[in-house]
Every structure is written in C-alpha cells, then in structure tokens.
Design a protein around this motif. Structure first.
Motif, mmCIF file in Angstrom:
data_model
loop_
_atom_site.group_PDB
_atom_site.id
_atom_site.type_symbol
_atom_site.label_atom_id
_atom_site.label_comp_id
_atom_site.label_asym_id
_atom_site.label_seq_id
_atom_site.Cartn_x
_atom_site.Cartn_y
_atom_site.Cartn_z
ATOM 1 N N PHE A 35 29.989 7.036 58.836
ATOM 2 C CA PHE A 35 28.979 8.101 58.730
ATOM 3 C C PHE A 35 28.656 8.466 57.284
ATOM 4 O O PHE A 35 27.614 9.057 57.021
ATOM 5 C CB PHE A 35 29.380 9.363 59.522
ATOM 6 N N ALA A 36 29.512 8.126 56.343
ATOM 7 C CA ALA A 36 29.192 8.478 54.950
ATOM 8 C C ALA A 36 29.944 7.582 53.980
ATOM 9 O O ALA A 36 31.038 7.101 54.270
ATOM 10 C CB ALA A 36 29.548 9.937 54.674
ATOM 11 N N LEU A 37 29.301 7.398 52.838
ATOM 12 C CA LEU A 37 29.954 6.710 51.723
ATOM 13 C C LEU A 37 30.118 7.761 50.632
ATOM 14 O O LEU A 37 29.140 8.394 50.222
ATOM 15 C CB LEU A 37 29.044 5.577 51.245
ATOM 16 N N VAL A 38 31.363 7.955 50.203
ATOM 17 C CA VAL A 38 31.634 8.874 49.099
ATOM 18 C C VAL A 38 32.168 8.000 47.969
ATOM 19 O O VAL A 38 32.429 6.810 48.202
ATOM 20 C CB VAL A 38 32.650 9.962 49.524
ATOM 21 N N GLY A 65 28.538 13.642 60.074
ATOM 22 C CA GLY A 65 27.372 13.348 59.221
ATOM 23 C C GLY A 65 26.541 14.607 59.009
ATOM 24 O O GLY A 65 26.161 14.937 57.879
ATOM 25 N N THR A 66 26.291 15.338 60.104
ATOM 26 C CA THR A 66 25.502 16.576 60.005
ATOM 27 C C THR A 66 26.238 17.622 59.183
ATOM 28 O O THR A 66 25.657 18.292 58.321
ATOM 29 C CB THR A 66 25.248 17.137 61.428
ATOM 30 N N PHE A 67 27.532 17.739 59.435
ATOM 31 C CA PHE A 67 28.334 18.709 58.673
ATOM 32 C C PHE A 67 28.226 18.422 57.168
ATOM 33 O O PHE A 67 28.013 19.334 56.361
ATOM 34 C CB PHE A 67 29.797 18.641 59.123
ATOM 35 N N MET A 68 28.339 17.143 56.803
ATOM 36 C CA MET A 68 28.308 16.810 55.373
ATOM 37 C C MET A 68 26.950 17.106 54.758
ATOM 38 O O MET A 68 26.865 17.579 53.626
ATOM 39 C CB MET A 68 28.698 15.341 55.163
ATOM 40 N N ARG A 69 25.882 16.836 55.492
ATOM 41 C CA ARG A 69 24.541 17.150 54.959
ATOM 42 C C ARG A 69 24.408 18.636 54.675
ATOM 43 O O ARG A 69 23.820 19.036 53.682
ATOM 44 C CB ARG A 69 23.464 16.748 55.955
ATOM 45 N N ASP A 70 24.960 19.445 55.592
ATOM 46 C CA ASP A 70 24.874 20.900 55.420
ATOM 47 C C ASP A 70 25.786 21.395 54.315
ATOM 48 O O ASP A 70 25.449 22.308 53.584
ATOM 49 C CB ASP A 70 25.298 21.625 56.714
ATOM 50 N N ARG A 71 26.959 20.789 54.245
ATOM 51 C CA ARG A 71 28.026 21.362 53.424
ATOM 52 C C ARG A 71 28.050 20.836 51.993
ATOM 53 O O ARG A 71 28.513 21.512 51.094
ATOM 54 C CB ARG A 71 29.359 21.063 54.127
ATOM 55 N N PHE A 72 27.543 19.597 51.780
ATOM 56 C CA PHE A 72 27.640 19.002 50.439
ATOM 57 C C PHE A 72 26.275 18.591 49.879
ATOM 58 O O PHE A 72 26.115 17.467 49.369
ATOM 59 C CB PHE A 72 28.566 17.771 50.459
ATOM 60 N N PRO A 73 25.281 19.479 49.947
ATOM 61 C CA PRO A 73 23.937 19.069 49.511
ATOM 62 C C PRO A 73 23.876 18.708 48.024
ATOM 63 O O PRO A 73 23.044 17.893 47.628
ATOM 64 C CB PRO A 73 23.068 20.300 49.809
ATOM 65 N N LEU A 74 24.768 19.280 47.233
ATOM 66 C CA LEU A 74 24.715 18.990 45.792
ATOM 67 C C LEU A 74 25.227 17.586 45.466
ATOM 68 O O LEU A 74 25.029 17.082 44.369
ATOM 69 C CB LEU A 74 25.540 20.012 45.015
ATOM 70 N N PHE A 75 25.914 16.962 46.414
ATOM 71 C CA PHE A 75 26.460 15.619 46.187
ATOM 72 C C PHE A 75 25.604 14.537 46.870
ATOM 73 O O PHE A 75 25.780 13.361 46.606
ATOM 74 C CB PHE A 75 27.893 15.519 46.745
ATOM 75 N N ALA A 76 24.716 14.969 47.765
ATOM 76 C CA ALA A 76 23.966 14.005 48.588
ATOM 77 C C ALA A 76 22.963 13.235 47.739
ATOM 78 O O ALA A 76 22.240 13.827 46.936
ATOM 79 C CB ALA A 76 23.256 14.748 49.710
ATOM 80 N N GLU A 77 22.940 11.916 47.899
ATOM 81 C CA GLU A 77 22.013 11.088 47.110
ATOM 82 C C GLU A 77 21.059 10.272 47.976
ATOM 83 O O GLU A 77 19.908 10.086 47.630
ATOM 84 C CB GLU A 77 22.798 10.144 46.188
ATOM 85 N N PHE A 97 20.066 9.071 52.263
ATOM 86 C CA PHE A 97 20.292 9.362 53.680
ATOM 87 C C PHE A 97 19.919 8.158 54.543
ATOM 88 O O PHE A 97 18.947 7.455 54.256
ATOM 89 C CB PHE A 97 19.451 10.560 54.122
ATOM 90 N N GLY A 98 20.684 7.952 55.618
ATOM 91 C CA GLY A 98 20.327 6.965 56.637
ATOM 92 C C GLY A 98 20.281 5.521 56.150
ATOM 93 O O GLY A 98 19.419 4.755 56.550
ATOM 94 N N LYS A 99 21.222 5.139 55.300
ATOM 95 C CA LYS A 99 21.259 3.749 54.808
ATOM 96 C C LYS A 99 22.024 2.854 55.799
ATOM 97 O O LYS A 99 23.023 3.278 56.377
ATOM 98 C CB LYS A 99 21.948 3.700 53.435
ATOM 99 N N GLU A 100 21.552 1.602 55.941
ATOM 100 C CA GLU A 100 22.212 0.687 56.877
ATOM 101 C C GLU A 100 23.553 0.213 56.324
ATOM 102 O O GLU A 100 23.654 -0.136 55.148
ATOM 103 C CB GLU A 100 21.334 -0.547 57.097
ATOM 104 N N LEU A 119 26.327 -2.261 58.077
ATOM 105 C CA LEU A 119 26.873 -3.055 59.188
ATOM 106 C C LEU A 119 26.737 -2.338 60.543
ATOM 107 O O LEU A 119 27.738 -1.963 61.148
ATOM 108 C CB LEU A 119 28.342 -3.417 58.959
ATOM 109 N N SER A 120 25.516 -2.136 60.930
ATOM 110 C CA SER A 120 25.140 -1.584 62.235
ATOM 111 C C SER A 120 25.319 -0.065 62.384
ATOM 112 O O SER A 120 25.090 0.471 63.462
ATOM 113 C CB SER A 120 25.805 -2.328 63.407
ATOM 114 N N ASP A 121 25.734 0.612 61.328
ATOM 115 C CA ASP A 121 25.734 2.082 61.356
ATOM 116 C C ASP A 121 24.744 2.599 60.316
ATOM 117 O O ASP A 121 24.333 1.852 59.420
ATOM 118 C CB ASP A 121 27.127 2.632 61.004
ATOM 119 N N LEU A 122 24.379 3.861 60.445
ATOM 120 C CA LEU A 122 23.551 4.501 59.428
ATOM 121 C C LEU A 122 24.415 5.537 58.712
ATOM 122 O O LEU A 122 25.021 6.388 59.360
ATOM 123 C CB LEU A 122 22.330 5.187 60.057
#
Ligand SMILES: C[S@@+](CC[C@H](N)C(=O)[O-])C[C@H]1O[C@@H](n2cnc3c(N)ncnc32)[C@H](O)[C@@H]1O
Length: 297
Positions: A184-187, A203-215, A217-220, A222-225
């Motif tokens: 769900f995420a690459l850190v 994934g939703t929690f991280m979008r809400d909670r870490f907006p200052l780190f987000a670069e 969204f929704g990158k492929e 190996l079959s996940d986003l």
C-alpha cells in the motif's frame, strides 16, 4: 515520550534507517492500537536494533519485540547483509525501552516456520530485513504473511536498493507465486504491505495522516497500487507535536479544498443545465427581443 527521545538519539544506534521511516512506522503502529489491533513487533535481521527499537516504542506493556537474527552464526550470512550482534542489540534496546520487552531468537530464518514466530504471540508489525537474496526474501515474506495477525503490517527493506537486487527479485517471486500481501505504500527504503482487507485502509490513513511526506499517489507496483512517501529530515528536526499540528492543518486544508472543488463542480453542472434548458433559452430570446424593441441596453 519514548519515541520522541529515540528519534532525537537515533544516530547513536548503528544501522540502516531514515528517521522518516521510523516516524511513519511508529505512527502506523499507534494507529493499529487505535484500531484495537494487538500483537508483537517482529524483525528478521536486526543488526544493532535501529528499526526494531523504533517499532518497539509503540508497543503496549504486554506486547514484545521479537528480534530474529543469525547473530554469532555469521558464516550463514550468505550475502553479507549487516552483521547482527546480540550484546550491542541488547544494550541499545535497554537505553530506550524496558529490557524485558525484548525477546531474542538466534536463527537462520530459512529454518523457521510460522509456529516458531507465533509461539511468542502473533506479530502485528513484521519487518523483513534479514538475508537479501531472492530465495531468502521470498521465504521471509511468506513467513511474515503466515505469522501476522489480521491487520498486521509487513515492511520489506531495500526493495529498490540497486545494491540488493535479490530483494526485488524475491518480492516478485513471492507475488507471482501466490503471495497474499498487498503493498500500500513505499516509504524511504521500505515497502509496506498488509492483507487485502487492511491494505486500502492503511493507504487511506497514510494519505490523511502524512500529507507533508506524500509525493506520488496510485503508482503500479507488481499488481498493487501504492502511494509514495518521501524523506523529510527537515520536518523531523521539529518537535513531534509541531509536525502533528502541521500535518493536521494541511490535511484540513486539503479536505476544504476538495470540498470546494466538489461544490464548484456541482455549481458548474447546475449552470450547464440552466443554460441548456428550454425555459432559459426562451427567456433569453425574449430578453433580446425586448432590448431590441425598447432599445434597452
Ligand atoms: C541489513 S541488516 C539489518 C538492519 C536492521 N534492520 C537495522 O534496523 O539496522 C541484516 C541483518 O540480517 C541478518 N541476517 C542475514 N541473513 C539472515 C538469515 N538468513 N536469517 C536471519 N538473519 C539474517 C544479519 O546478521 C544482519 O544483522
């Protein structure tokens, strides 16, 4: 606060970990606690404990940190990734946390099955950072998947490190041979995975909670986003409460902006309906006629 103190002193522990990844992982575990998910933190490949200590800061009193490593059996460390040291690990851990919350298990992970892990209690956070070959990575991911509790998070280290191509190869082997964990995420330097039910929630929690780190969204992947979170050492110089306030302010501003976007879209839709309505077209025709006949403006 334990974690605050650790973050300020993280350089005292040798190892491979960015403070950003420590920060995000710690708050994911706090979120698990809020969701009622209980369990241990487990790591295969601890070296001197740099990551495991960050995870253990989020544990409740009855939960443990399980450290699995080859330790003295470095002749089995076939790709020479790190060098676990039990006494340094124990000393480091004791600087920051109650020593009795650490469980040390000397083993080659290839010899372990899920029962060897869950005998200490099911982990809710499992870090895979032992051998970095394709075979070991694939094995350790399967072990993690079979050991964690529902809602458990698995962190895979060095996934895009070009010195350790065995990790990406092992992840691909795991995914294409029935691996059930969803990324769900690459850190910085770690891929985060969970079961199919929880991965989107995290994934939703991280979008809400870490907006200052987000670069991104929704990158492929190996079959996940997945969403991609960047390194922000500048932010982590601030006290945790201030970072938290900034993140909440930004999340609130983002939410307000998306509400305004939605309102705008609705108003534009209504305007288009009016402009295309018979009544409007008739009324504007009459208005033109009226202006022409009466010489109005
Ligand atoms: C890259 S280091 C781990 C770094 C650590 N997670 C940190 O926070 O700094 C890799 C560790 O994996 C251990 N290791 C290597 N192969 C292993 C295996 N097959 N089973 C268990 N541990 C292994 C090494 O002894 C070393 O301590």
């Amino acid at each position: 606060m334990r974690f605050d103190f650790y973050l300020k002193n993280i350089d005292a522990v040798e190892g491979w970990l960015t403070p950003t990844t420590a920060f995000i992982s710690y708050f994911l575990m706090i979120h698990q606690t809020e969701l009622g998910i209980r369990g241990n933190a487990c790591e295969i490949g601890v070296h001197h404990g740099k990551y495991l200590i960050a995870l253990a800061c989020a544990l409740a009193a009855e939960e443990s940190a399980l450290a699995v490593d080859l330790f003295e059996d470095q002749d089995q460390n076939i790709d020479g990734s790190g060098c676990g040291d039990r006494s340094i690990l124990t000393r480091n851990f004791g600087h920051f946390l109650p020593p009795d919350s650490l469980v040390v298990k000397k083993a080659n992970s290839l010899d372990l099955g899920p029962a060897d892990i869950t005998t200490y209690g099911m982990p809710r956070f499992f870090s895979v950072d032992g051998g970095h070959t394709e075979a070991v990575t694939c094995h350790d991911l399967r072990l993690a998947e079979q050991s964690v509790c529902p809602g458990g998070i698995v962190a895979l280290d060095d996934i895009l490190n070009y010195h350790w191509t065995g990790v990406l190869s092992g992840y691909a082997r795991y995914k294409y041979n029935g691996g059930g964990l969803k990324a769900f995420a690459l850190v910085p330097n770690k891929l985060l995975l969970s079961d199919a039910a929880f991965a989107p929630r995290y994934g939703t929690f991280m979008r809400d909670r870490f907006p200052l780190f987000a670069e991104k969204f929704g990158k492929e992947m190996l079959s996940d986003l997945i969403d991609v979170y960047g390194d922000r050492p500048d932010l982590l110089e601030m006290p945790l409460q201030k970072i938290d306030r900034l993140q909440r302010d930004l999340a609130a501003a983002n939410e307000k902006a998306s509400r305004m976007d939605a309102d705008n879209a609705e108003l534009r839709g209504q305007l288009a309906l009016i402009l295309h309505s018979k009544r409007y077209r008739l009324a504007s025709k009459f208005a033109g006629l009226y202006r022409r006949v009466l010489g109005g403006g």
